[in-house]
Design a protein around this motif. Sequence first.
Motif, PDB file in Angstrom:
ATOM      1  N   LYS A   2       0.878  -1.267   0.079  1.00 23.75           N
ATOM      2  CA  LYS A   2       0.089  -0.079  -0.046  1.00 23.75           C
ATOM      3  C   LYS A   2       0.889   1.270   0.138  1.00 23.75           C
ATOM      4  O   LYS A   2       0.518   2.244  -0.779  1.00 23.75           O
ATOM      5  CB  LYS A   2      -1.043  -0.046   1.229  1.00 23.75           C
ATOM      6  CG  LYS A   2      -1.764  -1.158   1.229  1.00 23.75           C
ATOM      7  CD  LYS A   2      -2.909  -0.842   0.094  1.00 23.75           C
ATOM      8  CE  LYS A   2      -3.929  -2.304   0.146  1.00 23.75           C
ATOM      9  NZ  LYS A   2      -4.526  -2.461  -1.121  1.00 23.75           N
TER      10      LYS A   2
ATOM     11  N   TYR B 168     -15.421   1.029  -3.629  1.00 21.67           N
ATOM     12  CA  TYR B 168     -14.816   0.289  -2.616  1.00 21.67           C
ATOM     13  C   TYR B 168     -15.651  -0.664  -1.760  1.00 21.67           C
ATOM     14  O   TYR B 168     -15.485  -1.600  -1.454  1.00 21.67           O
ATOM     15  CB  TYR B 168     -13.978   1.286  -1.769  1.00 21.67           C
ATOM     16  CG  TYR B 168     -13.102   0.906  -0.757  1.00 21.67           C
ATOM     17  CD1 TYR B 168     -11.586   0.322  -1.100  1.00 21.67           C
ATOM     18  CD2 TYR B 168     -13.692   0.649   0.653  1.00 21.67           C
ATOM     19  CE1 TYR B 168     -10.807  -0.203  -0.329  1.00 21.67           C
ATOM     20  CE2 TYR B 168     -12.580  -0.064   1.492  1.00 21.67           C
ATOM     21  CZ  TYR B 168     -11.296  -0.294   0.884  1.00 21.67           C
ATOM     22  OH  TYR B 168     -10.608  -1.045   1.986  1.00 21.67           O
ATOM     23  N   ILE B 251      -6.901   0.530  -6.813  1.00 22.29           N
ATOM     24  CA  ILE B 251      -6.110   1.436  -7.104  1.00 22.29           C
ATOM     25  C   ILE B 251      -5.642   1.672  -8.334  1.00 22.29           C
ATOM     26  O   ILE B 251      -5.345   2.602  -9.015  1.00 22.29           O
ATOM     27  CB  ILE B 251      -4.898   1.583  -6.096  1.00 22.29           C
ATOM     28  CG1 ILE B 251      -4.409   2.726  -5.943  1.00 22.29           C
ATOM     29  CG2 ILE B 251      -3.881   0.480  -6.290  1.00 22.29           C
ATOM     30  CD1 ILE B 251      -3.463   3.146  -4.589  1.00 22.29           C
TER      31      ILE B 251
END
Lengths: 394, 307
Positions: A2, B168, B251
């Motif tokens: 991340k 999400y 992402i």
Amino acid sequence: MKKSMVCMVFVVLLIFIGSAGFVAAETLKIGVVGPRTGTAAATGKSFTEGIKLATDYVNAHGGVLGKKMEVVFEDTAGSPDKAASGFERLVTRDNVVMVLGESHSSAALAEIEVANRLKIPFIVAEAWADPITAKNYKFVFRAGPSNSGVVNETIAKWVIHEGFKKAYIVAENTDWGLGIGKLCEKALNAAGIANKTVVTERKGQDHYTELAKIKAFNPDVILAFVYGTGLHYFVAQAGEVHLTPKAIILDGAGPPSLWPDFWNNVGDYGNLECLVSSMHKDVELTKLATLFRKNYEKEFGKAPTDYKSRSIFDVVLIAADAINRAGTTDANALVDALEKTSLTVTRGQVAFGTTKGGPEYHQWMPPMLVIQWQDKNQIVLYPPAGATGSLKHK
Amino acid sequence: MKNTKVILACIIVGLFGILPLGLNVYQQHVMIVCLFYVMMSASWNLLAGYTGQVSFAHAAFAGIGAYTSGILAVKAGLSPWLGIPLGVLFAAVIGFGVGLLCLKMGGIYLSLTTLGVSEIFHIIINNEYEITRGTMGLQVPGLLVEYSKTGYFYIMLVTAIVSLLVIYWMIHSNIGLNFRAVQNDEKAAASLGVDVIRIRVLAFTVSSALAGLAGGVYGHYLLLITPEIPSLDQQFLVLSMTIIGGMGSFIGPIIGAFTLEILSEYIRGYGEYHVLVFGLIALSMARFAPNGVVGLVQAGWAKRSTS
């Protein structure tokens, strides 16, 4: 994982922010908008040629405000959204002091909204739709033809002059095409000339359906308001169905009939086609027009054909003159200077209209010609004072 | 771990919140366009990356949202703040219809059908120019009384955040699990009690609605709606962004949207060739890094952890 993702986003952002640093200008930048891609990319080429000659001319005569003039060209592809964002990019990224050019009315109508919002002077060169100046925006000028000017001063008068009795109007579905088509209808109706109109798709390549309707009407003249290579398809297909040369086609814009690939695309069907233009080697109104032709021949090794190279040349000179007279790059001062313009360019003496209320506001209309291709030679038909021959029929 | 994610997300949102302070007007414009593409890529990814339905009508749904709101504003004088939700609703209804139409289709058949839907929509816009103004572009009112780049940046940022939160939430809920189950093996998913029809149509509807939202806000930001919004060029750009960023990851499309939009500003001078450059990058990624930038980073990270 991340963390690396977040780092990547930051790196991209930092590159973007860091690379856009502003370097102090040593030249004074002017923006030009026009199509360099799309069906009218040839106009972009003509603009580039005219810009080269104009910047050489201006810089050889002292430049602007003591600096060299630099032109930044933004491609609009004739598309309103690209035009609006391109215009904004010129002002916000390139910091140009003025924007010039454009050749598509729909693109120009999008651009004038940006010019008005950003308060940046914009001189339209070759987008003809009346609302461009009829909106009476303070920062918008046009040093070039308007639809109403071309129809009322040239096309309608020529149709009457030649004694045509029946006309067919072919208008592409753009602001220019629909606007000029309506104005023609009005002028022809007023003159008692029978007429009909068909609207065609701007990017259409197959005109046989429209041509069948036109043939059934049996017109003497077809006023074709189709810009780009679409005009070539129209002329070639009109010849194939034997509509021409009995009926004469007038290319109501002009440049597509002057582009280098015109004769390759239309073959002999191009003979006797008429077109609107503001340039002809035998009708040069000023010394600057002759100088432009000589410089063009010297620079590019050929004679100028597309009059839009000369239009943008004039507009760059008008902009440089206004900046020098204003003595500043302040937008309001530039508007004042433009309103007081009295400059001789290749197409005559420029003076912008200042009366509000119609399309004449901030408008200078150059004289236009009607030319006919006769055995690949351009013969001026109209106005009679500049005629080098008469209309040929088969 | 969950707290770390929330903190990271808050930091990123916070940084975006102060971003306009460090950007000039042009850079703010680029960021706004980036956020539009984030919404487009992320919502297309929901459909293609999570349920395996490769639709070529996604840009058309953005067009439906934009034109619905734009026409209502111009012809009926309706405020864009009301027009945009109606555009979203209309895009969702059409998306629901297309989802039903494509129920039994998969792979190339689904793609071809959605390509046809996109083209039909494009033809309607061009031909009904008296309503849509066709290629001339429909000038529409803005969302703000006084035009402000910073104001539009925040509107687009909030819209993008809302869209991303919806996506999400969906992919991290049971719905997301069902999406993946349907993507991997429809028959197996059905045998385990997953309502495949409902899942496929749901994905289509939500994805279309989000595209409609993106298109509506973007159109009123540009103050001009043209057939460029629902064009295939736009569709392939969104597709490239998702593939290059990393299809099937949350992402990936965000990274793809920022990277390609910023890159496109640098190579804009090459005219139409910039689309060619994107195509070549997308092809190279599909061949050598099928999981996109995200996949590359994940592989690199895994390698580092093991060594």
